[in-house]
Design a protein around this motif. Structure first.
Motif, mmCIF file in Angstrom:
data_model
loop_
_atom_site.group_PDB
_atom_site.id
_atom_site.type_symbol
_atom_site.label_atom_id
_atom_site.label_comp_id
_atom_site.label_asym_id
_atom_site.label_seq_id
_atom_site.Cartn_x
_atom_site.Cartn_y
_atom_site.Cartn_z
ATOM 1 N N SER A 21 0.812 -1.223 0.000
ATOM 2 C CA SER A 21 0.000 0.000 0.000
ATOM 3 C C SER A 21 0.843 1.269 0.000
ATOM 4 O O SER A 21 0.447 2.300 0.544
ATOM 5 N N PHE A 78 -7.921 4.953 -1.948
ATOM 6 C CA PHE A 78 -7.577 4.791 -0.534
ATOM 7 C C PHE A 78 -6.812 6.004 -0.021
ATOM 8 O O PHE A 78 -7.028 6.462 1.105
ATOM 9 N N HIS A 79 -5.922 6.537 -0.825
ATOM 10 C CA HIS A 79 -5.002 7.588 -0.369
ATOM 11 C C HIS A 79 -5.663 8.959 -0.255
ATOM 12 O O HIS A 79 -5.065 9.882 0.305
ATOM 13 N N ARG A 136 -8.630 5.543 6.621
ATOM 14 C CA ARG A 136 -7.433 4.785 6.269
ATOM 15 C C ARG A 136 -6.929 3.976 7.454
ATOM 16 O O ARG A 136 -6.522 2.808 7.317
ATOM 17 N N TYR A 153 -0.228 7.576 10.059
ATOM 18 C CA TYR A 153 -1.527 8.246 10.140
ATOM 19 C C TYR A 153 -1.654 9.052 11.430
ATOM 20 O O TYR A 153 -2.280 10.112 11.451
#
Length: 381
Positions: free
Chosen positions: A90, A109-110, A117, A337
């Motif tokens: 990923s 997703f990004h 996420r 994150y």
């Protein structure tokens, strides 16, 4: 046995090891990746591939959402690749992400909020814990848990138990105030308290006696000839088939017991890792794919229940490993994150690339070290 003989022995037993190993690993990997997949779909992320195994595709199909479900030639893991990913870890494809249209960003997703996420990433390890709880609960409900009374038949002369005053015929009732229902319960508590004094209450002919004992760390062989280090009092018992009780439980009780068992395995694993970092545990107990395959074959010889139980334990281990804060693993992504949430913007691409390279190097070194341990283990067994 030398190293060449060990490799030869592994080859001879490959079929007996490979099938149980693939059975166990496939279950664990599938649920881990399905956790990522399911939460990603809930968050509106386009999933391009769901793979069990790496390398060339052996078989596969496309579902109605456009996801390629595939079986790879190298069955040592798996991955879910999202729209905008550069690879199976990923890592974002920088150029592709920058040039996405607004419609593409909505399913990438990004471009999802950081909390989504994080939810997608943590869902994989969480699925491993849920799988373990489900397996343990199923075993306790359908098959039952074997119970053998914590009765002492033999006290090893000169052992910690002998020094503490244990007598043949004693029945262990509690250790440090914790109720003991079986001999295996006693072994577990003793095993994790090496070199630590414990308070033991025993029933001696109907009279309660209170003893203080300090288990000694010792290397012993398990039922499959593998060496383990654990606390030992020096007690044993002779068990006849008539004395083994199999207790089945209702689903609610079984689930609670499964949660406790999952916590126990988690706690012991983390305690070992902590001891390893502190230099109190030996790294030679770290095992890789070869040892897992060997153990799977050995356990399969005992029966399907034992093999499924091993799958639950391996699922916990993989869930924990993926939560370690190492780039390339789920835990490393979660750290990124957390930093992004704190500073209001993601870490730069060059910094992420550097961290991923370091993470890849660490993972490869760990795999090589574990594999070397496996080969040495085979050579000395």
């Amino acid at each position: 046995m030398d190293l060449i003989s060990a490799v030869g022995a592994l080859g001879e037993g490959f079929v007996g090891y490979a099938l149980p190993f693939l059975f166990v690993l496939t279950i664990v990997v599938f649920f881990h990746e399905f956790g990522h997949f399911w939460v990603a779909r809930l968050c509106g992320v386009r999933v391009e591939a769901f793979s069990i195994g790496f390398g060339p595709e052996l078989a596969g199909f496309n579902d109605r959402h456009g996801t390629r479900w595939r079986l790879g030639a190298i069955p040592l893991g798996g991955y879910v690749r999202f729209f905008g990913d550069e690879n199976a870890a990923s890592v974002p494809d920088g150029e592709a992400v920058r040039t996405m249209t607004e419609a593409e960003r909505r399913v990438s997703f990004h471009y999802k909020p950081v909390w989504q996420r994080a939810a997608v990433v943590v869902a994989g390890p969480l699925a491993n814990f849920v799988l373990a709880i489900a397996i343990f609960a199923g075993i306790y409900t359908l098959y039952g848990k074997q119970i053998t009374a914590a009765r002492v038949d033999v006290v090893e002369p000169g052992s910690a138990a002998d020094t503490a005053g244990f007598k043949a015929g004693d029945v262990v009732v509690t250790i440090n105030g914790q109720p003991i229902r079986s001999f295996s319960d006693m072994q577990r508590v003793v095993g994790v308290n090496a070199d630590t004094e414990i308070a033991v209450e025993v029933d001696r002919g109907g009279v309660r006696q209170h003893l203080l004992a300090t288990p000694r760390m010792r290397e012993i062989k398990d039922n499959f000839g593998n060496t383990i280090r654990t606390g030992i009092l020096g007690l044993s018992r002779s068990t006849t088939p008539e004395e083994v009780i199999r207790e089945r439980h209702d689903p609610f009780t079984s689930t609670w017991m499964a949660v406790q068992e999952t916590w126990y395995v988690t706690e012991r694993t983390l305690a070992y890792v902590g001891g390893l970092i502190a230099g109190k545990e030996s790294a030679d107990q770290l095992g890789g794919p070869i040892r897992i395959a060997q153990l799977s074959g050995q356990v399969a010889g005992v029966g399907m229940i034992a093999l499924v139980n091993l799958a639950a334990i391996l699922s916990i281990s993989i869930g924990l490993l993926n939560l370690f804060p190492i780039p390339m693993l789920d835990g490393g992504h979660l750290v990124f994150y957390a930093v992004e949430a704190a500073r209001g913007r993601p870490i730069g691409e060059r910094a992420q690339e550097m961290f991923f390279r370091v993470g890849l190097a660490l993972v490869l070194m760990l795999m090589l070290f574990a594999t070397w341990n496996d080969i040495v283990h085979l050579a000395t067994s």
